[in-house]
Design a protein around this motif. Sequence first.
Motif, PDB file in Angstrom:
ATOM      1  N   HIS A   1      25.310  41.347  16.304  1.00 38.45           N
ATOM      2  CA  HIS A   1      25.319  42.814  16.370  1.00 38.45           C
ATOM      3  C   HIS A   1      26.760  43.290  16.189  1.00 38.45           C
ATOM      4  O   HIS A   1      27.690  42.464  16.041  1.00 38.45           O
TER       5      HIS A   1
ATOM      6  N   ASP B   1      31.451  48.681  24.438  1.00 39.35           N
ATOM      7  CA  ASP B   1      31.344  47.886  25.649  1.00 39.35           C
ATOM      8  C   ASP B   1      32.733  47.376  26.004  1.00 39.35           C
ATOM      9  O   ASP B   1      33.461  46.903  25.111  1.00 39.35           O
TER      10      ASP B   1
ATOM     11  N   PRO C   1      25.932  48.236  21.031  1.00 39.78           N
ATOM     12  CA  PRO C   1      26.440  46.908  21.399  1.00 39.78           C
ATOM     13  C   PRO C   1      27.963  46.762  21.302  1.00 39.78           C
ATOM     14  O   PRO C   1      28.538  45.918  21.986  1.00 39.78           O
TER      15      PRO C   1
ATOM     16  N   GLU D   1      25.352  45.468  10.184  1.00 40.67           N
ATOM     17  CA  GLU D   1      25.571  45.205  11.618  1.00 40.67           C
ATOM     18  C   GLU D   1      25.837  43.740  11.925  1.00 40.67           C
ATOM     19  O   GLU D   1      25.875  43.344  13.088  1.00 40.67           O
TER      20      GLU D   1
ATOM     21  N   LYS E   1      19.255  38.599  18.198  1.00 42.94           N
ATOM     22  CA  LYS E   1      19.920  39.339  19.273  1.00 42.94           C
ATOM     23  C   LYS E   1      21.384  38.943  19.458  1.00 42.94           C
ATOM     24  O   LYS E   1      22.166  39.684  20.046  1.00 42.94           O
TER      25      LYS E   1
ATOM     26  N   GLY F   1      28.898  44.462  18.225  1.00 45.13           N
ATOM     27  CA  GLY F   1      29.843  44.000  19.250  1.00 45.13           C
ATOM     28  C   GLY F   1      30.273  42.558  19.014  1.00 45.13           C
ATOM     29  O   GLY F   1      31.462  42.222  19.122  1.00 45.13           O
TER      30      GLY F   1
ATOM     31  N   ASN G   1      22.607  51.980  17.036  1.00 45.55           N
ATOM     32  CA  ASN G   1      23.072  50.664  16.566  1.00 45.55           C
ATOM     33  C   ASN G   1      24.549  50.427  16.897  1.00 45.55           C
ATOM     34  O   ASN G   1      25.053  49.319  16.710  1.00 45.55           O
TER      35      ASN G   1
END
Length: 270
Positions: A187, A220, A217, A84, A184, A189, A214
């Motif tokens: 990820h 979007d 993100p 990820e 954070k 995205g 998972n």
Amino acid sequence: MSQQKKKTALLSTSLKLICTDFDGTLAEADGRPISDAFFERLTAWRRHGDVYWIINTGRTFASLQEDLVRRKAPIWPNWVVALEREIWLVRDRRGVGWFEWNRKCELMHTQLFESVHPVWKLVEDYITRHTQAKLVEDAGSPLGIIASCEEEADEISAFMTPLLANWPTLIAVRNSIYFRFSHKFYHKGACLEAISSGLAILPPQIFVAGDHLNDLPMMDHRYARHIGCPSNSVDEVKKKVRAEGGYVASAKVAEGTVEALDRLCPLPRR
Ligand SMILES: [Mg+2]
């Protein structure tokens, strides 16, 4: 609109990048080859110009590589996002790590994981004393957790949420019954955005598909305008896809991903 403007608008919105999760989105759990329908559609799109394919997965690069060989994938992705958060360019079925991104990512995680050290003992104690889950080694995290079932994974999530509020840059990334920890800012995205920016590809030119938590993100509008999921996706993913104006397919796994792609990005007539 003038002919030139129409042509420019068409070019700017045509599909340039397909970003898919792997397990549950393209690959069945039983290890059978990925549906030909996906590769046929990718090939058909490539007759209209360059269309890149990213596999955006929680697996390590080596694990994905082995699985693509085992499933006899006839086409390999141009890019892979592993764990990820690591970015790999694929050349001749081998990965070339994006050094700047991966090095910074590793440094950020090393610093974060050291700075939040009290959390590891608290999580270990909770898992050992209150659950049937297993603590395991994880390539991308000081601790990996495998819950005994989805319900237990829900309970672990409920425990984690208030605990991690004390360390705002630390997140627990869940994929079904599996958990790992991450920064954070890193990820699926963020990785998709980094690759597409480097290729000068815009969100209206990107299709994304995933099936589990998972994947949220990357599902979007900031990263992709065309968002789909197969019918086997978890409810949270289906909800997000609908909220983003995407398409929830009626077919499962790769067939569902192709169904969503066809619905959201129909192949141009020649
Ligand atoms: Mg998946």
